[in-house]
Design a protein around this motif. Structure first.
Motif, PDB file in Angstrom:
ATOM      1  N   GLY A 127       0.840  -1.195   0.000  1.00 59.13           N
ATOM      2  CA  GLY A 127       0.000   0.000   0.000  1.00 59.13           C
ATOM      3  C   GLY A 127       0.878   1.250   0.000  1.00 59.13           C
ATOM      4  O   GLY A 127       1.912   1.288   0.681  1.00 59.13           O
ATOM      5  N   GLN A 259      -8.129  -1.713   2.530  1.00 58.07           N
ATOM      6  CA  GLN A 259      -7.239  -0.841   1.744  1.00 58.07           C
ATOM      7  C   GLN A 259      -6.529   0.163   2.643  1.00 58.07           C
ATOM      8  O   GLN A 259      -6.091   1.214   2.167  1.00 58.07           O
ATOM      9  CB  GLN A 259      -8.065  -0.063   0.682  1.00 58.07           C
ATOM     10  N   SER A 262      -3.142   1.756   1.789  1.00 58.10           N
ATOM     11  CA  SER A 262      -3.027   2.689   0.656  1.00 58.10           C
ATOM     12  C   SER A 262      -2.876   4.126   1.131  1.00 58.10           C
ATOM     13  O   SER A 262      -3.274   4.470   2.252  1.00 58.10           O
ATOM     14  CB  SER A 262      -4.286   2.619  -0.217  1.00 58.10           C
ATOM     15  N   LYS A 287       3.007   6.966  -8.250  1.00 57.42           N
ATOM     16  CA  LYS A 287       2.129   5.937  -7.690  1.00 57.42           C
ATOM     17  C   LYS A 287       2.561   4.576  -8.228  1.00 57.42           C
ATOM     18  O   LYS A 287       2.729   4.417  -9.431  1.00 57.42           O
ATOM     19  CB  LYS A 287       0.674   6.252  -8.084  1.00 57.42           C
ATOM     20  N   GLU A 290      -0.232  -1.613  -6.156  1.00 55.65           N
ATOM     21  CA  GLU A 290      -0.484  -2.021  -4.769  1.00 55.65           C
ATOM     22  C   GLU A 290      -1.014  -3.454  -4.732  1.00 55.65           C
ATOM     23  O   GLU A 290      -1.181  -4.099  -5.753  1.00 55.65           O
ATOM     24  CB  GLU A 290      -1.510  -1.068  -4.140  1.00 55.65           C
ATOM     25  N   ASP A 291      -1.308  -3.907  -3.504  1.00 55.21           N
ATOM     26  CA  ASP A 291      -1.922  -5.221  -3.292  1.00 55.21           C
ATOM     27  C   ASP A 291      -1.105  -6.337  -3.963  1.00 55.21           C
ATOM     28  O   ASP A 291       0.093  -6.241  -4.069  1.00 55.21           O
ATOM     29  CB  ASP A 291      -3.376  -5.223  -3.778  1.00 55.21           C
TER      30      ASP A 291
END
Ligand SMILES: NC(=O)c1ccc[n+]([C@@H]2O[C@H](COP(=O)([O-])OP(=O)(O)OC[C@H]3O[C@@H](n4cnc5c(N)ncnc54)[C@H](O)[C@@H]3O)[C@@H](O)[C@H]2O)c1
Length: 353
Positions: A127, A259, A262, A287, A290-291
């Motif tokens: 995240g 989440q 994040s 950016k 993620e995950d």
């Protein structure tokens, strides 16, 4: 060298999210096959991805598969990981990896004897908010850690436990600590390092199941800081929240239950150095994925030879299992438990009753 890596996914519950995540990087990974005991699910998924539906044994025998990704119930992981390593392939495996420190150590021996490596899943690590806090710590902007708090307030009801393997020690291997809070505990130790002493109380209060569904713990960390953990599967409002308090800054996650790692996190610098580092990081960092996608993207670098180890290693999973062993030991005996735990510890071979 950048190569295309060929993956097979086994177990198509949460494994569907893995299939989707691998396929977000079509230039790096191809999901060539899937496997599930439910043949209709396997066939339907295989058709959707234009791959094959095969049995686990068929996957092991295929020499055109580089990585087998296990998303099967926890009690199957140990034997399946060993079988994949013995077949000469890399293995990715969902949490909880196995159910004891002894199993972790047996896996380390199997991994050392095989060409492939084991990558346990800890996808919450990737995240963007947690990554920012970790980067501040790694850059030396944190200073002494004082306290941290971890809240896992989720809800699980009869529907969740309708899947036969859940809720029982023999097949789920544990309750809210092992099955749900495992990620939030890993996020804690990923940032502040390992615990050296824990006290835990755990109870079953929400559902009629064998395993614990509420837990409260206090931890002393190796860096001298303190941490508290509260975990329940009976929260009407679902949230996950971390707070970290360092000399250099404090940080609070968001509360979205699945989440919370994040961005954005609420980071408050206490020193000019931390403020400057935070500003530098926020200006520099684009950016990133993620995950599971974020973990697999970093894994591609390891498979290409750009990193010596997978982004999450067997040692990381062992540290997680060690903390969980200590929490279960404390909850059961009502005493403080110190870490590290040695092979002569009564729960070295597992905490299952
Ligand atoms: N990282 C996460 O956030 C996350 C989230 C959910 C589940 N999990 C973990 O993923 C694993 C699977 O959980 P789930 O919720 O998807 O379970 P599930 O029961 O919903 O799905 C598991 C699937 O595996 C299949 N299966 C069982 N044995 C098999 C075998 N020998 N060969 C092929 N397929 C087989 C089952 O038919 C089923 O479809 C567990 O270890 C769980 O803890 C992780």
């Amino acid at each position: 060298m950048v190569e295309q890596h060929r993956v097979a996914v086994v177990g198509l519950g949460i494994g569907q999210s893995h299939v989707w995540s691998w396929r977000r990087m079509k230039d790096r990974f191809t999901v060539v096959a899937v496997s599930d005991l439910d043949e209709s699910v396997a066939r339907e998924t295989a058709e959707r991805i234009r791959g094959e539906a095969l049995t686990f044994e068929q996957l092991l025998a295929r020499d055109d598969i580089d990585v087998i990704d296990l998303c099967t119930p926890p009690s199957l992981h140990l034997d399946q990981i060993v079988a994949v390593l013995e077949a000469g392939k890399h293995v990715v495996c969902e949490k909880p990896l196995v159910s004891s420190l002894a199993d972790c150590d047996a896996l380390a021996v199997a991994e050392a004897a095989a060409p492939g490596r084991v990558m346990p899943i800890f996808q919450y690590r990737y995240g963007g908010g947690l990554q920012e806090v970790k980067a501040l710590v790694d850059a030396g902007a944190a200073g002494q850690a004082y306290t941290s708090s971890v809240e896992v307030s989720w809800r699980r009801d009869a529907d969740y436990y309708a899947v036969p393997w859940r809720g029982q020690w023999a097949t789920a291997l544990g309750g809210v600590l092992l099955s749900q809070a495992i990620h939030a505990l890993d996020m804690l130790t990923y940032v502040v390092g390992p615990a050296t002493r824990v006290f835990c109380r755990a109870k079953t209060m929400v559902n009629d199941v064998e395993v614990e569904d509420c837990a409260a713990a206090s931890l002393e960390m190796a860096d001298g800081s303190l941490a508290t953990v509260s975990a329940t599967l009976g929260s009407a409002q679902e949230i996950t929240r971390h707070r970290f308090h360092f000399a250099g800054f404090s940080a609070e996650s968001g509360t979205s239950p699945y989440q919370s790692a994040s961005a954005p996190w609420d980071v408050t610098p206490a020193t000019e150095a931390a403020a400057a580092e935070l500003e530098r990081l926020r200006a520099a960092q684009g950016k990133r994925a993620e995950d599971w996608w974020g973990q697999f993207e970093r894994y591609a670098g390891f498979l290409d030879g750009a990193a010596a180890d997978p982004p999450v290693t067997l040692a990381d999973a062992r540290a997680s299992i060690e903390l969980l062993t200590a929490l279960y030991d404390s909850a059961r005996r009502g005493v403080d438990v110190t870490l590290p735990m040695e092979p002569d510890h009564p729960l070295y071979r597992g905490w299952l009753p």
